[in-house]
Design a protein around this motif. Structure first.
Motif, PDB file in Angstrom:
ATOM      1  N   MET A 167      45.335 -12.938 -46.184  1.00  0.00           N
ATOM      2  CA  MET A 167      44.334 -12.790 -45.139  1.00  0.00           C
ATOM      3  C   MET A 167      44.002 -11.327 -44.886  1.00  0.00           C
ATOM      4  SD  MET A 167      45.167 -15.817 -42.399  1.00  0.00           S
ATOM      5  CE  MET A 167      44.629 -17.498 -42.794  1.00  0.00           C
ATOM      6  N   ASN A 168      45.007 -10.474 -44.939  1.00  0.00           N
ATOM      7  CA  ASN A 168      44.765  -9.056 -44.728  1.00  0.00           C
ATOM      8  C   ASN A 168      44.106  -8.391 -45.931  1.00  0.00           C
ATOM      9  OD1 ASN A 168      45.832  -7.961 -42.039  1.00  0.00           O
ATOM     10  ND2 ASN A 168      47.477  -9.341 -42.669  1.00  0.00           N
ATOM     11  N   ALA A 169      44.216  -9.007 -47.105  1.00  0.00           N
ATOM     12  CA  ALA A 169      43.551  -8.473 -48.291  1.00  0.00           C
ATOM     13  C   ALA A 169      42.071  -8.829 -48.323  1.00  0.00           C
ATOM     14  CB  ALA A 169      44.232  -9.001 -49.554  1.00  0.00           C
ATOM     15  N   ALA A 170      41.662  -9.845 -47.553  1.00  0.00           N
ATOM     16  CA  ALA A 170      40.286 -10.345 -47.588  1.00  0.00           C
ATOM     17  C   ALA A 170      39.398  -9.598 -46.594  1.00  0.00           C
ATOM     18  CB  ALA A 170      40.272 -11.836 -47.280  1.00  0.00           C
ATOM     19  N   ASP A 171      38.084  -9.706 -46.840  1.00  0.00           N
ATOM     20  CA  ASP A 171      37.088  -9.162 -45.918  1.00  0.00           C
ATOM     21  C   ASP A 171      36.550 -10.242 -44.982  1.00  0.00           C
ATOM     22  OD1 ASP A 171      36.669  -6.333 -46.976  1.00  0.00           O
ATOM     23  OD2 ASP A 171      36.378  -7.520 -48.793  1.00  0.00           O
ATOM     24  N   ALA A 172      36.648 -11.492 -45.410  1.00  0.00           N
ATOM     25  CA  ALA A 172      36.168 -12.609 -44.594  1.00  0.00           C
ATOM     26  C   ALA A 172      36.843 -13.879 -45.080  1.00  0.00           C
ATOM     27  CB  ALA A 172      34.650 -12.750 -44.682  1.00  0.00           C
ATOM     28  N   MET A 173      36.899 -14.875 -44.199  1.00  0.00           N
ATOM     29  CA  MET A 173      37.376 -16.195 -44.579  1.00  0.00           C
ATOM     30  C   MET A 173      36.236 -17.180 -44.382  1.00  0.00           C
ATOM     31  SD  MET A 173      40.636 -18.422 -43.229  1.00  0.00           S
ATOM     32  CE  MET A 173      39.827 -19.312 -41.888  1.00  0.00           C
ATOM     33  N   ILE A 174      36.057 -18.083 -45.340  1.00  0.00           N
ATOM     34  CA  ILE A 174      35.024 -19.103 -45.217  1.00  0.00           C
ATOM     35  C   ILE A 174      35.667 -20.470 -45.079  1.00  0.00           C
ATOM     36  CG2 ILE A 174      34.763 -19.322 -47.744  1.00  0.00           C
ATOM     37  CD1 ILE A 174      31.730 -19.843 -47.115  1.00  0.00           C
ATOM     38  N   LEU A 175      35.160 -21.244 -44.111  1.00  0.00           N
ATOM     39  CA  LEU A 175      35.671 -22.582 -43.855  1.00  0.00           C
ATOM     40  C   LEU A 175      34.465 -23.515 -43.715  1.00  0.00           C
ATOM     41  CD1 LEU A 175      38.666 -23.599 -41.737  1.00  0.00           C
ATOM     42  CD2 LEU A 175      36.510 -24.745 -41.297  1.00  0.00           C
ATOM     43  N   PRO A 176      34.018 -24.120 -44.838  1.00  0.00           N
ATOM     44  CA  PRO A 176      32.838 -24.992 -44.800  1.00  0.00           C
ATOM     45  C   PRO A 176      33.189 -26.473 -44.660  1.00  0.00           C
ATOM     46  CG  PRO A 176      33.359 -24.463 -47.063  1.00  0.00           C
ATOM     47  CD  PRO A 176      34.461 -23.873 -46.214  1.00  0.00           C
ATOM     48  N   SER A 177      34.273 -26.765 -43.960  1.00  0.00           N
ATOM     49  CA  SER A 177      34.820 -28.118 -43.889  1.00  0.00           C
ATOM     50  C   SER A 177      33.826 -29.125 -43.331  1.00  0.00           C
ATOM     51  CB  SER A 177      36.075 -28.142 -43.026  1.00  0.00           C
ATOM     52  OG  SER A 177      37.082 -27.313 -43.559  1.00  0.00           O
TER      53      SER A 177
END
Length: 309
Positions: free
Chosen positions: A207-217
């Motif tokens: 999570m800290n390596a990412a720029d954003a999280m996507i959750l298209p559930s």
């Protein structure tokens, strides 16, 4: 001390954290899982499970049975000795076995759901107690160090999809479409990473390596991944499922949309923004201690009603 028999389909990390915080609050927890491990359970597995539940509940060592996940509820209710608290996690109520969960909820002494949105089709009373998260474990880390640890390119934009792509309700194909569309509005490379099956203690690093999280559930209850991302100050772009709009309310740099265009525009905005996210401030409301206190309140109300009867 409240003595509980905890029934569960699988001992997932958030369930283990629930047991840990309950025991820290003076609750005794004996866990009985459905046999069969991670494979799809058969009817014979649930017959063996009921036999174990009946044997355990018939002893003098428990005050109540806590059925975690709807498929454990029939065995909990079939034992006639102890009052039953039923926790519904999301997929058990919103997925293929929703009817089982709905029917069992009518007969439980107390029903716990993860969000108000989950309870739309339930008859009777319920209590909202979302799963808590470990805000000490899920905390901001230097991004360059996290990327080096997980092996991601330092100069690219990285988008995290924190589930197994084969889980249909999480809609990985939509995540791919959205990221493809967002690439046109972002300078530099945009990489989508589906991360699943890693030890839970390693998830904060991703999570800290990412720029954003996507959750298209397509459906959710109260997804822990969103709370964990907020706690790491990771911006979230998501569909308005379950309590996600409530979780993201007040979290700068995070967005909700129900269209591919809206999700892509939001993702591009996140990846090009220079504003610092403030998700961790929001995430402090989702700590484990609050969850433990709320569940203990449910237990106390059930046992008080038992005494009054």
């Amino acid at each position: 001390m409240v003595r509980t028999l905890q029934l569960v389909t699988s001992r997932r990390p958030f369930f283990e954290q629930q047991v840990e915080v309950l025991e820290r609050n003076g609750v005794s927890c004996t866990v009985v899982p459905v046999p069969g491990g991670t494979r799809e359970r058969s009817l014979a597995d649930y017959v063996r499970f009921y036999a174990r539940v009946l044997e355990a509940a018939s002893g003098p060592d428990f005050d109540l049975v806590h059925a975690n996940y709807g498929l454990t509820a029939p065995a909990a209710l079939a034992q006639p000795i102890r009052p039953v608290v039923l926790s519904l996690w999301g997929s058990d109520l919103l997925g293929r076995y929703g009817t089982v969960s709905e029917q069992c909820a009518r007969f439980a002494d107390a029903v716990v759901v993860m969000s108000e949105e989950m309870a739309t089709d339930l008859d009777g009373d319920y209590t909202v107690v979302p799963h808590g998260i470990d805000t000490d474990r899920f905390a901001p880390e230097p991004q360059d160090e996290a990327r080096e640890e997980v092996g991601w390119e330092s100069g690219a934009n990285h988008v995290l999809f924190p589930y197994d792509p084969s889980r249909e309700e999480k809609n990985y194909p939509r995540a791919e479409r959205v990221v493809d569309r967002a690439r046109d509005a972002v300078d530099g490379r945009v990489e989508l990473h589906a991360v699943s099956g890693v030890p839970h203690e390693q998830v904060p690093t991703y999570m800290n390596a990412a720029d954003a999280m996507i959750l298209p559930s397509e459906r959710e209850g109260s997804p822990n991944a969103v709370k964990e991302a907020l706690s790491c100050n990771l911006p979230v772009v998501a569909t308005p499922v379950g309590d996600v709009p409530t979780l993201l309310d007040g979290a700068d740099c995070s967005h909700v949309s129900d269209t591919d265009e809206g999700l892509a525009d939001a993702l591009a905005e996140v990846l090009t923004s220079t504003s610092p996210p403030n998700g961790r401030e929001r995430a402090r409301e989702f700590g484990l201690d609050r969850m433990g206190e709320d569940l203990l309140g449910v237990y106390d109300s059930v046992l008080d009603a038992e005494v009054a009867a």
